[in-house]
Scaffold this motif. Structure first.
Motif, PDB file in Angstrom:
ATOM      1  N   HIS A 164       0.835  -1.200   0.000  1.00 35.05           N
ATOM      2  CA  HIS A 164       0.000   0.000   0.000  1.00 35.05           C
ATOM      3  C   HIS A 164       0.874   1.256   0.000  1.00 35.05           C
ATOM      4  CE1 HIS A 164      -2.806  -3.069   1.270  1.00 35.05           C
ATOM      5  NE2 HIS A 164      -3.798  -2.234   0.992  1.00 35.05           N
ATOM      6  N   VAL A 165       0.402   2.293  -0.711  1.00 31.27           N
ATOM      7  CA  VAL A 165       1.112   3.572  -0.786  1.00 31.27           C
ATOM      8  C   VAL A 165       0.137   4.686  -0.431  1.00 31.27           C
ATOM      9  CG1 VAL A 165       2.390   5.164  -2.276  1.00 31.27           C
ATOM     10  CG2 VAL A 165       2.622   2.704  -2.611  1.00 31.27           C
ATOM     11  N   LYS A 166       0.627   5.659   0.341  1.00 35.59           N
ATOM     12  CA  LYS A 166      -0.195   6.807   0.707  1.00 35.59           C
ATOM     13  C   LYS A 166       0.610   8.079   0.461  1.00 35.59           C
ATOM     14  CE  LYS A 166      -0.888   8.379   5.076  1.00 35.59           C
ATOM     15  NZ  LYS A 166      -1.383   8.389   6.467  1.00 35.59           N
ATOM     16  N   VAL A 167      -0.054   9.092  -0.082  1.00 36.32           N
ATOM     17  CA  VAL A 167       0.549  10.416  -0.243  1.00 36.32           C
ATOM     18  C   VAL A 167      -0.321  11.387   0.540  1.00 36.32           C
ATOM     19  CG1 VAL A 167       1.167  12.256  -1.840  1.00 36.32           C
ATOM     20  CG2 VAL A 167       1.543   9.876  -2.488  1.00 36.32           C
ATOM     21  N   ALA A 168       0.291  12.083   1.494  1.00 30.42           N
ATOM     22  CA  ALA A 168      -0.448  13.003   2.352  1.00 30.42           C
ATOM     23  C   ALA A 168       0.045  14.427   2.160  1.00 30.42           C
ATOM     24  CB  ALA A 168      -0.285  12.593   3.808  1.00 30.42           C
ATOM     25  N   SER A 169      -0.885  15.358   2.189  1.00 28.47           N
ATOM     26  CA  SER A 169      -0.588  16.779   2.109  1.00 28.47           C
ATOM     27  C   SER A 169      -0.293  17.305   3.507  1.00 28.47           C
ATOM     28  CB  SER A 169      -1.799  17.511   1.520  1.00 28.47           C
ATOM     29  OG  SER A 169      -1.712  18.888   1.757  1.00 28.47           O
ATOM     30  N   THR A 170       0.692  18.195   3.620  1.00 31.45           N
ATOM     31  CA  THR A 170       0.948  18.822   4.914  1.00 31.45           C
ATOM     32  C   THR A 170       0.033  20.012   5.134  1.00 31.45           C
ATOM     33  OG1 THR A 170       2.692  20.188   3.946  1.00 31.45           O
ATOM     34  CG2 THR A 170       3.366  18.115   4.992  1.00 31.45           C
TER      35      THR A 170
END
Length: 113
Positions: A82-88
């Protein structure tokens, strides 16, 4: 999988991978060595190179408010699926799936006529 990240004011997007959807064994994924940056819909894309990192900085200056990068299965640590990209901040992230991870038998694929 490719990620399209947008925020007009600029943002930092952080990539993590995990062994499950619940985040088991989550770790930052420091493999992004380039991404593409644009000033928005219909504009030219510029390639941005960087030392391998887990972040993509969309600086929002000069109208640059959209970044795109790809994470391949080969970049994931052993056992991570699984891959996640999160915004700060309040940036939006859209994931675009491509390439089958598991190939299907030819008889199960649709006939394109």
């Amino acid at each position: 999988m490719s990620f399209v990240c947008t925020l007009a004011a600029g943002d930092t997007f952080t990539v993590t991978s995990a062994a499950s959807a619940g985040g088991s064994g989550a770790a930052v994924l420091a493999t992004v060595d380039h991404f593409y940056d644009s000033t928005g819909t219909g504009s030219a894309w510029t390639k941005v190179t960087q030392a391998a990192a887990s972040t993509v900085v969309n600086n929002g200056t000069a109208g640059h408010d959209c970044s795109v990068f790809t994470i391949s299965e080969a970049e994931l640590p052993a056992g991570h699926t699984h891959v996640k990209v999160a915004s700060t901040s309040t940036g939006a992230v859209v994931a675009i799936l491509h390439d089958l991870k598991v190939q299907r038998a030819p008889e199960n694929l649709p006939a394109l006529v």
